[in-house]
Design a protein around this motif. Sequence first.
Motif, mmCIF file in Angstrom:
data_model
loop_
_atom_site.group_PDB
_atom_site.id
_atom_site.type_symbol
_atom_site.label_atom_id
_atom_site.label_comp_id
_atom_site.label_asym_id
_atom_site.label_seq_id
_atom_site.Cartn_x
_atom_site.Cartn_y
_atom_site.Cartn_z
ATOM 1 N N GLU A 187 102.226 69.101 24.039
ATOM 2 C CA GLU A 187 102.034 68.436 25.324
ATOM 3 C C GLU A 187 100.572 68.088 25.608
ATOM 4 O O GLU A 187 100.150 68.014 26.758
ATOM 5 N N CYS A 188 99.819 67.873 24.545
ATOM 6 C CA CYS A 188 98.401 67.528 24.664
ATOM 7 C C CYS A 188 98.160 66.200 23.952
ATOM 8 O O CYS A 188 98.318 66.116 22.730
ATOM 9 N N PRO A 189 97.792 65.149 24.703
ATOM 10 C CA PRO A 189 97.484 63.882 24.039
ATOM 11 C C PRO A 189 96.179 64.005 23.255
ATOM 12 O O PRO A 189 95.189 64.542 23.760
ATOM 13 N N LEU A 190 96.221 63.543 22.017
ATOM 14 C CA LEU A 190 95.043 63.655 21.155
ATOM 15 C C LEU A 190 95.120 62.639 20.030
ATOM 16 O O LEU A 190 96.033 61.826 19.979
ATOM 17 N N TRP A 191 94.154 62.704 19.143
ATOM 18 C CA TRP A 191 94.133 61.867 17.940
ATOM 19 C C TRP A 191 94.393 62.780 16.751
ATOM 20 O O TRP A 191 93.885 63.897 16.687
#
Length: 185
Positions: A117-121
């Motif tokens: 649930e963590c937006p990242l690259w």
Amino acid sequence: MTVAALLRSLVGALDAAGIPFMLTGSLAAAFHGAGRATMDIDVVIDPTAAQLRAVVRALADTGVYVSLEAAEEALEQRSMFNVIDTNSGWKVDLIVRKTRAFSETEFARRQEAEYEECPLWVATVEDIIIAKLEWAKLGASARQLEDVAALLRVHAGQLDSTYLEHWIGELDVTAQWDEVGGAHS
């Protein structure tokens, strides 16, 4: 702190400092379907000196251990430094992006994703495979090759073989590739 909480805290600090980054290593391999137990998070970063100082301050304010001196040395040497949550034992390796062609290409290919649930690259599966082959070559780590073999099983027939062949040859990791049966994937 859980891995998800540490990751969210880290991503928040990197974003606030304006530092481009990507998840790589075992957690990125798990994101791509080849999970295994690990207590570290590997993140490639591409900061300026001012951004690096800002993120170290922000992370230190969250209660984790991080050394400004180690971070500045890592930036100068294009190497890595650690962030450690002393309560849980989770360790983050913040790896300053190298200036070589593969590292620049790998970073440019990173993909937007969501993990815990963590937006990242996150690094692409092909780039994780190549990086793990390199780590195996440097340290003769069977674990890295096991991760590559798992990624090859999960993504059979879906990988960019031209891209893989180019960088496997360029980085001279053909022996490691052959060891995991990559040429037959």
